[in-house]
Design a protein around this motif. Structure first.
Motif, PDB file in Angstrom:
ATOM      1  N   THR A  64      12.805  -1.090  -4.656  1.00 46.40           N
ATOM      2  CA  THR A  64      13.243   0.292  -4.792  1.00 46.40           C
ATOM      3  C   THR A  64      12.759   0.798  -6.153  1.00 46.40           C
ATOM      4  OG1 THR A  64      15.305  -0.295  -5.886  1.00 46.40           O
ATOM      5  CG2 THR A  64      15.349  -0.202  -3.460  1.00 46.40           C
ATOM      6  N   LEU A  65      12.907   2.084  -6.397  1.00 48.85           N
ATOM      7  CA  LEU A  65      12.511   2.644  -7.688  1.00 48.85           C
ATOM      8  C   LEU A  65      13.353   2.076  -8.830  1.00 48.85           C
ATOM      9  CD1 LEU A  65      11.890   6.366  -6.727  1.00 48.85           C
ATOM     10  CD2 LEU A  65      10.183   4.662  -7.370  1.00 48.85           C
ATOM     11  N   ARG A  66      14.536   1.559  -8.531  1.00 42.94           N
ATOM     12  CA  ARG A  66      15.395   0.952  -9.549  1.00 42.94           C
ATOM     13  C   ARG A  66      15.123  -0.532  -9.738  1.00 42.94           C
ATOM     14  NH1 ARG A  66      20.160   3.323 -11.411  1.00 42.94           N
ATOM     15  NH2 ARG A  66      20.203   5.513 -10.929  1.00 42.94           N
ATOM     16  N   GLY A  67      14.190  -1.101  -8.945  1.00 50.19           N
ATOM     17  CA  GLY A  67      13.808  -2.489  -9.137  1.00 50.19           C
ATOM     18  C   GLY A  67      14.517  -3.499  -8.265  1.00 50.19           C
ATOM     19  N   ARG A  68      15.226  -3.058  -7.220  1.00 55.51           N
ATOM     20  CA  ARG A  68      15.866  -4.005  -6.303  1.00 55.51           C
ATOM     21  C   ARG A  68      14.826  -4.458  -5.286  1.00 55.51           C
ATOM     22  NH1 ARG A  68      17.900  -3.923  -1.466  1.00 55.51           N
ATOM     23  NH2 ARG A  68      17.875  -1.669  -1.245  1.00 55.51           N
ATOM     24  N   PRO A  69      14.514  -5.746  -5.217  1.00 50.50           N
ATOM     25  CA  PRO A  69      13.502  -6.225  -4.274  1.00 50.50           C
ATOM     26  C   PRO A  69      13.887  -5.902  -2.831  1.00 50.50           C
ATOM     27  CG  PRO A  69      14.117  -7.959  -5.813  1.00 50.50           C
ATOM     28  CD  PRO A  69      15.078  -6.835  -6.015  1.00 50.50           C
ATOM     29  N   THR A  70      12.908  -5.498  -2.033  1.00 49.34           N
ATOM     30  CA  THR A  70      13.151  -5.158  -0.624  1.00 49.34           C
ATOM     31  C   THR A  70      12.354  -6.062   0.316  1.00 49.34           C
ATOM     32  OG1 THR A  70      11.418  -3.481  -0.669  1.00 49.34           O
ATOM     33  CG2 THR A  70      13.667  -2.742  -1.145  1.00 49.34           C
ATOM     34  N   GLY A  71      11.678  -7.032  -0.228  1.00 47.24           N
ATOM     35  CA  GLY A  71      10.895  -7.942   0.596  1.00 47.24           C
ATOM     36  C   GLY A  71      10.443  -9.128  -0.223  1.00 47.24           C
ATOM     37  N   PRO A  72       9.774 -10.069   0.446  1.00 43.42           N
ATOM     38  CA  PRO A  72       9.306 -11.258  -0.266  1.00 43.42           C
ATOM     39  C   PRO A  72       8.205 -10.924  -1.271  1.00 43.42           C
ATOM     40  CG  PRO A  72       8.496 -11.264   1.978  1.00 43.42           C
ATOM     41  CD  PRO A  72       9.418 -10.096   1.857  1.00 43.42           C
ATOM     42  N   GLY A  73       8.137 -11.720  -2.305  1.00 41.08           N
ATOM     43  CA  GLY A  73       7.140 -11.509  -3.348  1.00 41.08           C
ATOM     44  C   GLY A  73       5.960 -12.439  -3.190  1.00 41.08           C
ATOM     45  N   GLU A 121       0.801  -1.224   0.000  1.00 45.12           N
ATOM     46  CA  GLU A 121       0.000   0.000   0.000  1.00 45.12           C
ATOM     47  C   GLU A 121       0.838   1.280   0.000  1.00 45.12           C
ATOM     48  OE1 GLU A 121      -4.367   0.849   1.766  1.00 45.12           O
ATOM     49  OE2 GLU A 121      -2.903  -0.048   3.119  1.00 45.12           O
ATOM     50  N   LYS A 122       1.876   1.331   0.805  1.00 45.34           N
ATOM     51  CA  LYS A 122       2.691   2.542   0.914  1.00 45.34           C
ATOM     52  C   LYS A 122       3.995   2.465   0.119  1.00 45.34           C
ATOM     53  CE  LYS A 122       0.801   4.002   5.309  1.00 45.34           C
ATOM     54  NZ  LYS A 122      -0.314   4.669   4.788  1.00 45.34           N
ATOM     55  N   GLN A 123       4.190   1.367  -0.613  1.00 45.07           N
ATOM     56  CA  GLN A 123       5.383   1.196  -1.441  1.00 45.07           C
ATOM     57  C   GLN A 123       5.418   2.239  -2.555  1.00 45.07           C
ATOM     58  OE1 GLN A 123       7.734  -1.224   0.169  1.00 45.07           O
ATOM     59  NE2 GLN A 123       8.287  -0.821  -1.928  1.00 45.07           N
ATOM     60  N   GLN A 124       6.596   2.793  -2.818  1.00 48.06           N
ATOM     61  CA  GLN A 124       6.745   3.707  -3.948  1.00 48.06           C
ATOM     62  C   GLN A 124       6.881   2.949  -5.257  1.00 48.06           C
ATOM     63  OE1 GLN A 124       6.540   7.163  -4.294  1.00 48.06           O
ATOM     64  NE2 GLN A 124       5.518   6.739  -2.362  1.00 48.06           N
ATOM     65  N   VAL A 138      11.336 -11.475 -16.252  1.00 45.17           N
ATOM     66  CA  VAL A 138      11.847 -10.145 -16.552  1.00 45.17           C
ATOM     67  C   VAL A 138      11.185  -9.192 -15.561  1.00 45.17           C
ATOM     68  CG1 VAL A 138      12.044  -8.313 -18.275  1.00 45.17           C
ATOM     69  CG2 VAL A 138      12.061 -10.709 -18.996  1.00 45.17           C
ATOM     70  N   GLY A 139      11.992  -8.630 -14.655  1.00 43.99           N
ATOM     71  CA  GLY A 139      11.463  -7.739 -13.631  1.00 43.99           C
ATOM     72  C   GLY A 139      11.459  -6.292 -14.081  1.00 43.99           C
ATOM     73  N   THR A 140      10.371  -5.596 -13.779  1.00 37.76           N
ATOM     74  CA  THR A 140      10.232  -4.189 -14.110  1.00 37.76           C
ATOM     75  C   THR A 140       9.618  -3.469 -12.913  1.00 37.76           C
ATOM     76  OG1 THR A 140       9.680  -4.834 -16.377  1.00 37.76           O
ATOM     77  CG2 THR A 140       9.265  -2.559 -15.766  1.00 37.76           C
TER      78      THR A 140
END
Length: 143
Positions: free
Chosen positions: A73-82, A17-20, A34-36
């Motif tokens: 992150t805005l550059r696509g680095r995962p910060t948590g589980p998917g 919800e609050k993720q950028q 392919v991650g975007t």
């Protein structure tokens, strides 16, 4: 008439919800992911994102609507589980399409409300909106 606010997030989507940005991973024909990173607006038990009509992910999503989403992150680095999800394109001109646009514009007023629409217009490219719904995890087989 005042537009209705987003509905409270379901437990599966509350962390988005609050993720950028959210990393949306679609799949090529050979199964390669392919991650975007995309901007993501949560609305109850589903969420929305927008993209260019000629983006590579559009072709992949048309062929296979199964995706994975993860906070990033805005550059696509995962910060948590998917989690696994399924996407569905929204029909231009529908009420759902307009709601998706409003929610995305409200969450990201400068970037998605002004800059992205101008960039899409400048590129003469269609703006597409997609709905994202989590896919329930399959229960393990009974012994």
């Amino acid at each position: 008439m005042k537009p209705s606010p987003a509905r409270p997030a379901s437990p599966e989507l509350a962390r988005f919800e609050k993720q950028q940005a959210v990393l949306l991973t679609s799949h090529k024909k050979d199964g390669t992911g392919v991650g975007t990173p995309v901007h993501f607006a949560v609305d109850g038990d589903h969420a929305y994102f927008r993209t260019f009509g000629r983006a590579g992910k559009v072709k992949r999503l048309r062929r296979d609507p199964q995706v994975e989403i993860a906070p990033s992150t805005l550059r696509g680095r995962p910060t948590g589980p998917g989690l696994r999800a399924r996407v569905r394109p929204l029909e231009r001109g529908s009420g759902e399409y307009a709601r998706a646009a409003r929610l995305i514009n409200r969450k990201y007023p400068v970037q998605q409300g002004v800059l992205v629409p101008l960039w899409h217009k400048f590129r003469r490219d269609a703006t597409l909106h997609y709905e994202v719904r989590p896919v329930p995890e399959e229960a393990p087989p009974a012994p």
